[in-house]
Design a protein around this motif. Structure first.
Motif, PDB file in Angstrom:
ATOM      1  N   ALA A 355       0.846  -1.189   0.000  1.00  0.00           N
ATOM      2  CA  ALA A 355       0.000   0.000   0.000  1.00  0.00           C
ATOM      3  C   ALA A 355       0.884   1.242   0.000  1.00  0.00           C
ATOM      4  O   ALA A 355       1.792   1.369   0.830  1.00  0.00           O
ATOM      5  N   ILE A 356       0.627   2.160  -0.944  1.00  0.00           N
ATOM      6  CA  ILE A 356       1.471   3.344  -1.104  1.00  0.00           C
ATOM      7  C   ILE A 356       0.595   4.589  -1.054  1.00  0.00           C
ATOM      8  O   ILE A 356      -0.376   4.697  -1.809  1.00  0.00           O
ATOM      9  N   PRO A 388      -7.442   7.223  -1.918  1.00  0.00           N
ATOM     10  CA  PRO A 388      -6.938   6.051  -1.193  1.00  0.00           C
ATOM     11  C   PRO A 388      -5.514   5.706  -1.634  1.00  0.00           C
ATOM     12  O   PRO A 388      -5.045   6.163  -2.686  1.00  0.00           O
ATOM     13  N   PRO A 389      -4.813   4.878  -0.865  1.00  0.00           N
ATOM     14  CA  PRO A 389      -3.507   4.378  -1.313  1.00  0.00           C
ATOM     15  C   PRO A 389      -3.677   3.449  -2.517  1.00  0.00           C
ATOM     16  O   PRO A 389      -4.767   2.949  -2.797  1.00  0.00           O
ATOM     17  N   VAL A 390      -2.581   3.225  -3.234  1.00  0.00           N
ATOM     18  CA  VAL A 390      -2.579   2.264  -4.334  1.00  0.00           C
ATOM     19  C   VAL A 390      -1.766   1.055  -3.911  1.00  0.00           C
ATOM     20  O   VAL A 390      -0.935   1.113  -2.996  1.00  0.00           O
ATOM     21  N   ARG A 391      -2.018  -0.062  -4.615  1.00  0.00           N
ATOM     22  CA  ARG A 391      -1.256  -1.285  -4.345  1.00  0.00           C
ATOM     23  C   ARG A 391      -0.294  -1.494  -5.509  1.00  0.00           C
ATOM     24  O   ARG A 391      -0.703  -1.798  -6.629  1.00  0.00           O
ATOM     25  N   ALA A 392       0.996  -1.301  -5.240  1.00  0.00           N
ATOM     26  CA  ALA A 392       2.010  -1.424  -6.286  1.00  0.00           C
ATOM     27  C   ALA A 392       3.366  -1.593  -5.627  1.00  0.00           C
ATOM     28  O   ALA A 392       3.517  -1.505  -4.400  1.00  0.00           O
ATOM     29  N   ASP A 393       4.378  -1.844  -6.462  1.00  0.00           N
ATOM     30  CA  ASP A 393       5.754  -1.921  -6.000  1.00  0.00           C
ATOM     31  C   ASP A 393       6.300  -0.495  -5.893  1.00  0.00           C
ATOM     32  O   ASP A 393       6.330   0.237  -6.880  1.00  0.00           O
ATOM     33  N   ARG A 394       6.734  -0.102  -4.683  1.00  0.00           N
ATOM     34  CA  ARG A 394       7.141   1.282  -4.454  1.00  0.00           C
ATOM     35  C   ARG A 394       8.328   1.673  -5.332  1.00  0.00           C
ATOM     36  O   ARG A 394       8.326   2.732  -5.968  1.00  0.00           O
ATOM     37  N   ASN A 395       9.355   0.828  -5.394  1.00  0.00           N
ATOM     38  CA  ASN A 395      10.538   1.190  -6.167  1.00  0.00           C
ATOM     39  C   ASN A 395      10.200   1.343  -7.646  1.00  0.00           C
ATOM     40  O   ASN A 395      10.643   2.287  -8.313  1.00  0.00           O
ATOM     41  N   GLN A 396       9.399   0.424  -8.185  1.00  0.00           N
ATOM     42  CA  GLN A 396       9.052   0.499  -9.596  1.00  0.00           C
ATOM     43  C   GLN A 396       8.134   1.691  -9.877  1.00  0.00           C
ATOM     44  O   GLN A 396       8.221   2.301 -10.940  1.00  0.00           O
ATOM     45  N   LEU A 397       7.254   2.024  -8.920  1.00  0.00           N
ATOM     46  CA  LEU A 397       6.385   3.184  -9.117  1.00  0.00           C
ATOM     47  C   LEU A 397       7.205   4.472  -9.117  1.00  0.00           C
ATOM     48  O   LEU A 397       6.985   5.369  -9.943  1.00  0.00           O
ATOM     49  N   GLU A 398       8.159   4.589  -8.199  1.00  0.00           N
ATOM     50  CA  GLU A 398       9.022   5.769  -8.193  1.00  0.00           C
ATOM     51  C   GLU A 398       9.809   5.865  -9.493  1.00  0.00           C
ATOM     52  O   GLU A 398       9.956   6.952 -10.077  1.00  0.00           O
ATOM     53  N   LEU A 399      10.336   4.715  -9.968  1.00  0.00           N
ATOM     54  CA  LEU A 399      11.088   4.720 -11.221  1.00  0.00           C
ATOM     55  C   LEU A 399      10.185   5.094 -12.396  1.00  0.00           C
ATOM     56  O   LEU A 399      10.606   5.816 -13.316  1.00  0.00           O
ATOM     57  N   ALA A 400       8.942   4.618 -12.382  1.00  0.00           N
ATOM     58  CA  ALA A 400       8.010   4.953 -13.460  1.00  0.00           C
ATOM     59  C   ALA A 400       7.719   6.453 -13.488  1.00  0.00           C
ATOM     60  O   ALA A 400       7.714   7.078 -14.556  1.00  0.00           O
TER      61      ALA A 400
END
Length: 644
Positions: A355-356, A388-400
């Motif tokens: 959760a991010i 609301p928060p999203v469900r994703a990979d934090r590192n990959q979301l930051e990189l995206a």
């Protein structure tokens, strides 16, 4: 050629016209029959409805006639209470009356008809009830109060005869309400007649030239229900049939004229589908190739990065050596990033969804994003409240997000332009953005720029791997494809909107979650514990590099290159504090090794090293994984976490 086409068209029209004429005649006959059936059905259903209403009234009046309050005489107070209660249940009744067998009204509820008691208004139906000793429905008559109504009568039966008759006076407006509630086609008419042919109620309107009527008897009353259909209904059928014939000919010509055009369109679409299928097959092959070589590439990069980290610790402060090491490390990291981007495009990267809080994440990234675009471009963040928060990979979301912002920067700095603005916004998605995705809540993260924009042809290819419009070595063409793959693998999508001269908006649609975003970990001191570690890996370079890193931090390392050697080493050294194992090795997988070791009584923690992109299905759920290639700090942090 033209003559052949004309002849083919005329030949094709002939059977159409013949079949159209036959169809028109059959359709007319069937529709006339359908009108007749509909009229008869409406007549019967309305007659049944009225019959049920009259029957319910007859049953109620019969019940009153059998009341004990009428035995041996009329108990007026008791009958009045019973009658008033029954009239409350039958609001359509105007009056409840008792008369003797001679037609003299004895009691009217709630008040006397016409103001005073007297003779019944319809003596014929009363006499028939006395004579037959059966309930009767009277004629429709205008009463003293000016209300048109009919009486439902039931005789009070005694051994000596019929001393009284109980009557419920029902205004015809009750029947009118029933007819008004029936759904009939426009210009149809419903009429209800009593025994004498007088109209009781009527609904709808019709001209005097009705050509068809259906009459049904209401057996409970002797009344009749009529449904009349106007002549215009059948005339409309005739017009419709003519229109079908004329329209058939016109449509035949139009169809023939459109066939060639449609064929050309279909051929063009077929070629486009073939090209799209070929492109999809090429991209799928690239994804399989990427996943297949990822293991080998990661195994090659692991000793390179590990060796460079060890060299950095041993060269001291020699600036020239450190510069060489930094250059090699940068190249290795670029290769590592390239493999990660290829895996992201192929949707085969290992993700760790959580959760991010996107607004908080963007706030943490703001300084990095602004530094990435430079001082001449303004990068602003807007976060809608209450998302609301999203469900994703934090590192990959930051990189995206970083990739999208850098793409926006490059779009602004096209040609002579060096300044502009980029807006990173979080909001609720629009309906068209989530159409086709699984049902649920989503969040939209949009990166908009005021750069040069893309034309339609470029926009169609923007997410293809290695496709780039950047000159020279400014881009690899993997940025958008990586973001696209990450979004698809995270159960979302990437939406691109752009036009030349109007900038570009790239919107990440990600699934929302009800889980709260995790709190940031508090900083912890480095543990000082050293331990005996068993390292199992079939690749000598990877094994040697990992072992040297561990020894450099004070650990004692025993090496093995297969599942069998690992089992023997574990049996010879049961005091081993930690086991690090590769996934694919001679003798079996890392998952099998861990399962066999635990079955033999080993209680040490395990750490899995793997360069494969697919999930290890036979790996126990409590075993953490460290993906190759890894840096010295990543390996030591993973070991410290397990030993801590």
């Amino acid at each position: 050629m033209r003559r052949s086409l004309i002849l083919m068209g005329l030949t094709g029209m002939l059977p159409i016209v013949v079949l159209g004429s036959a169809y028109g005649a059959v359709t007319l006959r069937e529709q006339r029959a359908a009108l007749d059936r509909q009229a008869a059905l409406t007549s019967r259903s309305t007659a049944r409805l009225i019959g049920r209403e009259i029957t319910a009234t007859i049953d109620a009046v019969k019940m009153i006639s059998r009341s004990p309050s009428l035995d041996g005489g009329i108990d007026r107070p008791r009958f009045t209470v019973l009658g008033m209660r029954l009239m409350e249940d039958h609001p359509d009744w105007a009056t409840l009356s008792i008369a003797d067998s001679q037609g003299n009204r004895i009691l009217d509820l709630p008040t006397p008809i016409g103001g005073t008691l007297g003779k019944v208004v319809d003596p014929v139906s009363l006499a028939r009830a006395v004579r037959t000793r059966l309930p009767q429905v009277g004629h429709v008559i205008r009463g003293p109060g000016g209300v048109t109504a009919f009486a439902v009568r039931a005789p009070v039966l005694h051994d000596r005869g019929v001393p009284y008759v109980v009557s419920a006076v029902v205004p015809v407006r009750a029947m009118q309400r029933l007819l008004n509630g029936e759904e009939i086609p426009p210009n149809w008419r419903l009429r209800l007649f009593d025994r004498r042919g007088a109209v009781i109620a009527q609904a709808g309107s019709i001209e005097n030239d009705a050509v068809q009527s259906s009459v049904t008897a209401v057996p409970e009353t002797g009344w009749q229900m009529e449904v009349a259909v106007p002549r215009g209904s059948f005339a409309a059928l005739t017009r419709q049939t003519r229109m079908v014939l004329i329209g058939g000919g016109v449509v035949a010509l139009a169809v023939f004229a459109a066939l060639t055009y449609a064929l050309m369109i279909e051929l063009r679409r077929f070629r486009q589908r073939q090209a799209a299928t070929l492109q999809a097959q090429r991209l799928e092959a690239l994804g399989r190739l990427t996943g297949g070589v990822a293991h080998d590439l990661n195994n090659l990069l692991t000793p390179i990065l590990g060796g460079l980290d060890l060299l950095r610790n041993r060269v001291g402060t020699d600036p020239k050596a450190l510069r060489y090491i930094d250059s090699a490390t940068t190249s290795a990291e670029r290769a590592r990033s390239l493999v990660a981007r290829l895996l992201a495009y192929a949707k085969r990267q290992a993700l760790t969804p959580e959760a991010i809080d996107v607004a908080a994440m963007l706030a943490d990234l703001q300084e990095l994003l602004q530094r990435s675009v430079g001082p001449t471009i303004r990068c602003t963040l807007h976060a809608a409240p209450g998302l609301p928060p999203v469900r994703a990979d934090r590192n990959q979301l930051e990189l995206a997000v970083l990739n999208l912002v850098i793409n926006a920067r490059d779009a602004i700095k096209t040609g002579e332009r060096i300044s502009g603005s980029i807006v990173v916004q979080t909001r609720a998605p629009r309906p068209e953005e989530v159409r086709g995705l699984p049902r649920g809540d989503y969040l939209a993260l949009a990166v908009s720029d005021d750069g040069c924009g893309m034309d339609a042809a470029t926009l169609r290819r923007a997410m293809e791997p290695f496709f780039t419009t950047k000159a020279g070595d400014r881009g690899t063409g993997l940025g958008l494809s990586m973001v696209h793959g990450f979004a698809e693998q995270s159960a979302g999508r990437l939406v691109l909107e752009s036009a030349p001269g109007q900038g570009t908006t790239a919107t990440l649609i990600l699934p929302a979650t009800d889980a709260p975003a995790p709190m940031p970990d508090a900083p912890r001191d480095r543990p000082t514990r050293t331990a005996e570690i068993l390292l199992v890996d079939d690749d000598p370079a990877v094994r040697e590099a990992a072992a040297e890193v561990l020894r450099a931090h004070g650990h004692q390392v025993t090496e093995a290159e297969s599942l069998g050697q690992g089992m023997r080493a574990l049996a010879d050294a049961p005091e081993t504090a930690l086991v690090i194992t590769d996934y694919m090795m001679p003798g079996g997988t890392g998952g099998e090794f861990i399962s066999r070791a635990r079955a033999g009584g080993s209680r040490q923690p395990f750490l899995l090293l793997t360069g494969y992109t697919d999930a290890a299905e036979d790996l126990p759920q409590d075993v953490p994984q460290l993906r190759k290639p890894f840096r010295e700090r990543e390996l030591i942090d993973a070991v410290d976490a397990l030993l801590g």
